[in-house]
Design an enzyme around this catalytic site. Structure first.
Site, PDB file in Angstrom:
ATOM      1  N   GLU A 225       0.809  -1.235   0.000  1.00  0.00           N
ATOM      2  CA  GLU A 225       0.000   0.000   0.000  1.00  0.00           C
ATOM      3  C   GLU A 225       0.841   1.284   0.000  1.00  0.00           C
ATOM      4  O   GLU A 225       0.564   2.209   0.768  1.00  0.00           O
ATOM      5  CB  GLU A 225      -0.980  -0.017   1.184  1.00  0.00           C
ATOM      6  CG  GLU A 225      -1.892  -1.225   1.132  1.00  0.00           C
ATOM      7  CD  GLU A 225      -2.873  -1.338   2.301  1.00  0.00           C
ATOM      8  OE1 GLU A 225      -2.858  -0.458   3.172  1.00  0.00           O
ATOM      9  OE2 GLU A 225      -3.651  -2.296   2.321  1.00  0.00           O
ATOM     10  N   GLU A 336      -6.081 -10.348  -1.917  1.00  0.00           N
ATOM     11  CA  GLU A 336      -6.972 -10.154  -0.754  1.00  0.00           C
ATOM     12  C   GLU A 336      -8.438 -10.045  -1.177  1.00  0.00           C
ATOM     13  O   GLU A 336      -9.191  -9.232  -0.652  1.00  0.00           O
ATOM     14  CB  GLU A 336      -6.578  -8.877   0.018  1.00  0.00           C
ATOM     15  CG  GLU A 336      -5.120  -8.806   0.399  1.00  0.00           C
ATOM     16  CD  GLU A 336      -4.753  -7.596   1.240  1.00  0.00           C
ATOM     17  OE1 GLU A 336      -5.661  -6.912   1.740  1.00  0.00           O
ATOM     18  OE2 GLU A 336      -3.549  -7.341   1.398  1.00  0.00           O
TER      19      GLU A 336
HETATM   20  O1  G3I Z   1      -4.531  -8.397  18.270  1.00  0.00           O
HETATM   21  C1  G3I Z   1      -5.524  -7.537  18.847  1.00  0.00           C
HETATM   22  C2  G3I Z   1      -6.050  -8.135  20.084  1.00  0.00           C
HETATM   23  O2  G3I Z   1      -5.035  -8.231  21.051  1.00  0.00           O
HETATM   24  C3  G3I Z   1      -7.218  -7.285  20.573  1.00  0.00           C
HETATM   25  O3  G3I Z   1      -7.754  -7.805  21.718  1.00  0.00           O
HETATM   26  C4  G3I Z   1      -8.283  -7.202  19.508  1.00  0.00           C
HETATM   27  C5  G3I Z   1      -9.480  -6.406  19.923  1.00  0.00           C
HETATM   28  O4  G3I Z   1     -10.377  -6.186  18.855  1.00  0.00           O
HETATM   29  O5  G3I Z   1      -7.712  -6.602  18.385  1.00  0.00           O
HETATM   30  C6  G3I Z   1      -6.643  -7.367  17.847  1.00  0.00           C
HETATM   31  O6  G3I Z   1      -6.095  -6.702  16.763  1.00  0.00           O
HETATM   32  C7  G3I Z   1      -6.921  -6.515  15.650  1.00  0.00           C
HETATM   33  C8  G3I Z   1      -6.334  -7.346  14.502  1.00  0.00           C
HETATM   34  O7  G3I Z   1      -7.024  -7.052  13.307  1.00  0.00           O
HETATM   35  C9  G3I Z   1      -6.427  -8.850  14.779  1.00  0.00           C
HETATM   36  O8  G3I Z   1      -7.744  -9.280  14.891  1.00  0.00           O
HETATM   37  C10 G3I Z   1      -6.892  -5.041  15.291  1.00  0.00           C
HETATM   38  O9  G3I Z   1      -7.582  -4.316  16.268  1.00  0.00           O
HETATM   39  C11 G3I Z   1      -7.532  -4.810  13.923  1.00  0.00           C
HETATM   40  O10 G3I Z   1      -7.293  -3.454  13.549  1.00  0.00           O
HETATM   41  C12 G3I Z   1      -6.876  -5.702  12.911  1.00  0.00           C
HETATM   42  O11 G3I Z   1      -7.495  -5.476  11.664  1.00  0.00           O
HETATM   43  C13 G3I Z   1      -6.810  -5.986  10.559  1.00  0.00           C
HETATM   44  C14 G3I Z   1      -6.432  -4.848   9.609  1.00  0.00           C
HETATM   45  O12 G3I Z   1      -5.814  -5.381   8.448  1.00  0.00           O
HETATM   46  C15 G3I Z   1      -5.466  -3.892  10.267  1.00  0.00           C
HETATM   47  O13 G3I Z   1      -5.133  -2.874   9.391  1.00  0.00           O
HETATM   48  C16 G3I Z   1      -7.730  -6.955   9.847  1.00  0.00           C
HETATM   49  O14 G3I Z   1      -7.961  -8.094  10.676  1.00  0.00           O
HETATM   50  C17 G3I Z   1      -7.101  -7.409   8.519  1.00  0.00           C
HETATM   51  O15 G3I Z   1      -8.033  -8.144   7.785  1.00  0.00           O
HETATM   52  C18 G3I Z   1      -6.700  -6.185   7.721  1.00  0.00           C
HETATM   53  O16 G3I Z   1      -6.053  -6.624   6.542  1.00  0.00           O
HETATM   54  C19 G3I Z   1      -5.674  -5.604   5.613  1.00  0.00           C
HETATM   55  C20 G3I Z   1      -4.412  -6.072   4.936  1.00  0.00           C
HETATM   56  O17 G3I Z   1      -3.424  -6.360   5.896  1.00  0.00           O
HETATM   57  C21 G3I Z   1      -3.908  -5.029   3.931  1.00  0.00           C
HETATM   58  N1  G3I Z   1      -4.931  -4.668   3.007  1.00  0.00           N
HETATM   59  C22 G3I Z   1      -6.221  -4.272   3.576  1.00  0.00           C
HETATM   60  C23 G3I Z   1      -6.728  -5.348   4.529  1.00  0.00           C
HETATM   61  C24 G3I Z   1      -8.081  -4.987   5.074  1.00  0.00           C
HETATM   62  O18 G3I Z   1      -8.006  -3.859   5.878  1.00  0.00           O
END
Ligand code: G3I
Length: 429
Positions: A225, A336
């Site tokens: 990105e 993705e």
């Molecule tokens: O690990 C923590 C955990 O400790 C906590 O308790 C929990 C509470 O909700 O959150 C957990 O972290 C989350 C993580 O996903 C794992 O579930 C984060 O808050 C959350 O922000 C994170 O979101 C991820 C996101 O990337 C972050 O930018 C999504 O799962 C994931 O699908 C998404 O993937 C991205 C690709 O990497 C890049 N392209 C876009 C795509 C979609 O956004």
């Protein structure tokens, strides 16, 4: 009843053969002959059902992969701890959430405890795909906790799963402006890290990861990105890239040169979203990779994230995008993909919740089918190599709550309980 009469498949109970009424037993002199025929019939029907493997359907064209949430590989105690954290986070989120004027207000879904034991995603992940990638566990923020502190537990767990199921594994991602640890950009005295310090840290990270995984990873998202949505050139410090801010524009080239040394046998990917959706961004990426090729930078693949929706973009634009990068001699992979139910032209005012009725599910199936046909064509042309879906069941999709908190989406091939949706049936027909 025969022990073979039912088989649990994709979370759905599928009868392998119809139960035979008691009285028909009398017609058989020998009960064993009944068992013989029912077993043969059962085996035939079993093979018919079990041949519906997604990856098998495309194995002559491209690998079919899925992003694996670390949650589906967790044990019950770990899932419970995560659930407790999520409850805490939701409370904070609700306290601080301020809707934009005019934005539809959805009911916030309260976090639900994860099912005990294996979730359906795990079995589907093992059966239906021949490629996996970690949804979060291979990001720098999950691994690089301090200058000499690396936590590879999540990545190791997924690799063990992949090996157990004879699957290839991708690495997502080495350099990204999101989910990078904060300490890496700091000098430890309240200031910014210097260019030299940050370069040293990045280099160390790339080589440490390569040392551990180079023989197991088929492709690596080296830079993720990096194109700005504002002007379609490299995202800079004002656009949230501390990499650019501190290292300057040649951080992308450098990361690829280091990745080539660290992962000599993997394909090296530059990965971004909306390339198939927005012409300007597509061209911005084209200029960037063309320049990289001219400078001898070892990028060999463009990753199209393809977080698309039920309407946009048209298949013809997806095709043009793949062919555009192919014309530079680069490979393309889809990294993705999902097909959201929502168009959401304006993220500040997202679409209202819709019904996921038969008409919608059939429309989604048709869209998946048409796009996968385009993928087949581009694989035949030697450009497209892999197609990865960003999740398995709708329940686990990141699109739930994004961009509209409280609005669940329905973008993947399996419903929340792991039942195949019409889109899965179309792709495995
Ligand atoms: O690990 C923590 C955990 O400790 C906590 O308790 C929990 C509470 O909700 O959150 C957990 O972290 C989350 C993580 O996903 C794992 O579930 C984060 O808050 C959350 O922000 C994170 O979101 C991820 C996101 O990337 C972050 O930018 C999504 O799962 C994931 O699908 C998404 O993937 C991205 C690709 O990497 C890049 N392209 C876009 C795509 C979609 O956004």
């Amino acid at each position: 009843m025969s022990p073979f009469s039912h088989h649990i498949y994709n979370g759905k109970k599928m009868a392998l053969f119809t139960k035979i009424p008691e009285k028909s037993f009398k017609n058989f002199k020998n009960t064993y002959s009944l068992y013989f025929f029912t077993i043969i019939f059962g085996v035939l029907r079993y093979n018919l059902v079990m041949s519906k493997f997604l990856y098998e359907n495309y194995k002559d064209y491209f690998r079919v992969g899925a992003a694996i949430s670390g949650i589906i590989l967790m044990n019950d105690a770990e899932k419970d701890e995560l659930f407790q954290n999520m409850k805490k986070r939701m409370e904070e989120f609700k306290k601080n959430f301020k809707p934009q004027p005019g934005m539809p207000v959805f009911k916030f879904p309260e976090p639900q405890p994860f099912p005990k034991g294996d979730m359906p995603d795990k079995k589907l992940a093992a059966e239906q795909f021949n490629l996996v990638v970690a949804e979060n566990e291979c990001k720098m923020g999950s691994i690089y906790h301090g200058p000499d502190q690396f936590d590879f537990s999540g990545a190791d767990r997924l690799l063990a799963f992949a090996k157990q199921n004879n699957q290839a594994m991708r690495w997502h991602t080495l350099v990204w402006h999101n989910q990078s640890p904060r300490w890496i950009f700091e000098d430890g005295n309240g200031g910014k890290a210097s260019k030299e310090l940050l370069e040293e840290r990045l280099k160390k990270y790339i080589f440490t990861v390569g040392e551990r995984y180079k023989d197991d990873i088929c492709s690596v998202d080296v830079v993720n990105e990096c194109i700005s949505d504002k002007n379609f050139v490299l995202r800079d410090g004002a656009d949230r890239s501390q990499w650019f801010d501190i290292l300057g524009p040649d951080y992308v080239d450098k990361a690829f040169f280091w990745a080539k040394e660290a992962f000599p046998n993997s394909s090296l990917v530059i990965n971004d979203y909306n390339l198939e959706m927005i012409e300007g961004k597509r061209q911005g990426m084209y200029k960037l990779v063309k320049g990289m090729k001219e400078r001898g930078v070892p990028v060999d693949t463009v990753g199209l994230q393809m977080h698309i929706n039920i309407q946009n973009p048209p298949v013809s634009e997806i095709e043009q995008t793949i062919e555009l990068y192919g014309s530079l001699g680069l490979n393309v992979i889809v990294t993705e993909m999902e097909v959201s139910a929502y168009v959401d032209k304006d993220f500040e005012h997202p679409d209202p919740r819709r019904e996921y009725d038969k008409a919608f599910l059939d429309e989604q199936a048709e869209r998946y089918a048409q796009i996968f046909e385009c993928f087949r064509k581009e694989a035949r042309a030697g450009i497209l190599k892999d197609v990865v879906l960003w999740g398995i069941t709708d329940r686990m999709s990141w699109k739930n709550n994004f961009p509209a908190p409280g609005r669940g989406d329905c973008p993947l091939l399996f419903d929340g309980d792991g039942n195949p949706k019409p889109a899965f049936d179309r792709l495995t027909k």
